[in-house]
Motif scaffolding. Structure first.
Motif, mmCIF file in Angstrom:
data_model
loop_
_atom_site.group_PDB
_atom_site.id
_atom_site.type_symbol
_atom_site.label_atom_id
_atom_site.label_comp_id
_atom_site.label_asym_id
_atom_site.label_seq_id
_atom_site.Cartn_x
_atom_site.Cartn_y
_atom_site.Cartn_z
ATOM 1 N N LYS A 1 -15.777 -49.236 8.346
ATOM 2 C CA LYS A 1 -16.963 -49.547 9.152
ATOM 3 C C LYS A 1 -17.873 -48.331 9.269
ATOM 4 O O LYS A 1 -19.104 -48.447 9.160
ATOM 5 C CB LYS A 1 -16.540 -50.028 10.542
ATOM 6 C CG LYS A 1 -15.859 -51.382 10.546
ATOM 7 C CD LYS A 1 -15.335 -51.713 11.941
ATOM 8 C CE LYS A 1 -14.563 -53.024 11.952
ATOM 9 N NZ LYS A 1 -13.996 -53.319 13.290
ATOM 10 N N GLN A 2 -17.280 -47.167 9.503
ATOM 11 C CA GLN A 2 -18.091 -45.955 9.640
ATOM 12 C C GLN A 2 -18.798 -45.615 8.327
ATOM 13 O O GLN A 2 -19.946 -45.163 8.329
ATOM 14 C CB GLN A 2 -17.211 -44.789 10.097
ATOM 15 C CG GLN A 2 -16.771 -44.901 11.553
ATOM 16 C CD GLN A 2 -15.836 -43.797 11.982
ATOM 17 O OE1 GLN A 2 -15.146 -43.172 11.164
ATOM 18 N NE2 GLN A 2 -15.799 -43.537 13.277
ATOM 19 N N LEU B 1 -21.777 -47.943 8.100
ATOM 20 C CA LEU B 1 -22.844 -47.568 9.014
ATOM 21 C C LEU B 1 -23.567 -46.304 8.569
ATOM 22 O O LEU B 1 -24.758 -46.137 8.831
ATOM 23 C CB LEU B 1 -22.278 -47.385 10.429
ATOM 24 C CG LEU B 1 -21.786 -48.656 11.119
ATOM 25 C CD1 LEU B 1 -21.098 -48.308 12.441
ATOM 26 C CD2 LEU B 1 -22.928 -49.618 11.366
ATOM 27 N N THR B 2 -22.865 -45.429 7.882
ATOM 28 C CA THR B 2 -23.451 -44.168 7.435
ATOM 29 C C THR B 2 -24.193 -44.306 6.107
ATOM 30 O O THR B 2 -25.304 -43.775 5.936
ATOM 31 C CB THR B 2 -22.368 -43.088 7.296
ATOM 32 O OG1 THR B 2 -21.679 -42.940 8.551
ATOM 33 C CG2 THR B 2 -22.980 -41.735 6.905
ATOM 34 N N GLY C 1 -24.288 -47.501 4.087
ATOM 35 C CA GLY C 1 -24.575 -48.843 3.614
ATOM 36 C C GLY C 1 -23.540 -49.301 2.608
ATOM 37 O O GLY C 1 -22.508 -48.644 2.400
#
Length: 229
Positions: A14-15, A18-19, A21
């Motif tokens: 997930k990270q 978010l960072t 794409g």
């Protein structure tokens, strides 16, 4: 221990999304990320691989019927609903992006959009009308109830709402419950401070509108008197 390992893996995936794409992620990894939200626990990597192999591609998985999806072990009706939601949501999103939005040319156009916000109001309220660089309508956000006299707080809130909608221009609006539309000295001074502060973050304050029942005063149109714009 197993649950902790999977939780750590999910958090890292997930990270990364978010960072950076989706980037050049393989299709099974994109599907794995989506399956996290349908199956809150456990390893879903194997299921993602199996779905891609069965339906040929990510698009094949998302286009498959709920009945076909549920034939795959580990896919419940809940999971199938989420998978079918994605293309439907994408279509709605694209339609929303391409639809013709109202263009706000002047204070009268802004009045037509904002007047309903103040209809029947018994308290003083403030709103921000957000526009893109071509004066196209992006949205209206309520800022507060009460007078605009704490400019440091209001500037932060106005900037947050404008940037959330990626606005290039805004109209600020509030009402006078006294039913007197004449701008107060606080209205004038706060407008000057807000306009200068927003310019520093690339947002143009086009006008500050004061509403009373059935009428409106534009500080921009009164600029000569107040030396604001």
């Amino acid at each position: 221990m197993e649950r902790s390992i999977h939780a750590g893996h999910r958090l890292r995936v997930k990270q990364e999304f978010l960072t950076h794409g989706l980037g050049s992620w393989p299709e099974h990894r994109v599907l794995e990320l989506l399956l996290f939200y349908a199956l809150p626990q456990g390893d879903v990597n194997g299921l993602a691989h199996e779905l891609i192999e069965r339906f040929g591609s990510l698009s094949g998985v998302l286009d498959a019927s709920p009945d076909e999806l549920c034939k795959v072990k580990g896919v419940s009706e809940h999971t199938a609903a989420l998978l079918r939601l994605i293309p439907a949501l994408a279509g709605r999103y694209l339609g929303s992006r391409t639809q013709v939005r109202p263009v706000v040319h002047d204070a009268r156009d802004a009045y037509e959009i904002l007047s309903s916000c103040f209809f029947g109001a018994r308290n003083e309220m403030s709103y921000v009308l957000c526009l893109d660089g071509k004066n196209q309508y992006l949205g209206v956000r309520k800022l507060s109830e009460g007078c605009i006299d704490s400019t440091s707080v209001n500037i932060r809130r106005i900037a947050e709402e404008a940037m959330a909608l990626r606005a290039a221009k805004i109209y600020l609006a509030h009402n006078h419950i006294s039913n007197i539309a004449l701008p107060s000295q606080a209205d004038v001074s706060s407008t000057m401070v807000i306009r200068t502060a927003l310019a520093g973050v690339g947002v143009e304050l086009v006008d500050h509108l004061i509403f009373v029942d059935g009428d409106m005063v534009s500080l921009r149109e009164s600029a000569r008197a107040y030396e604001l714009f």
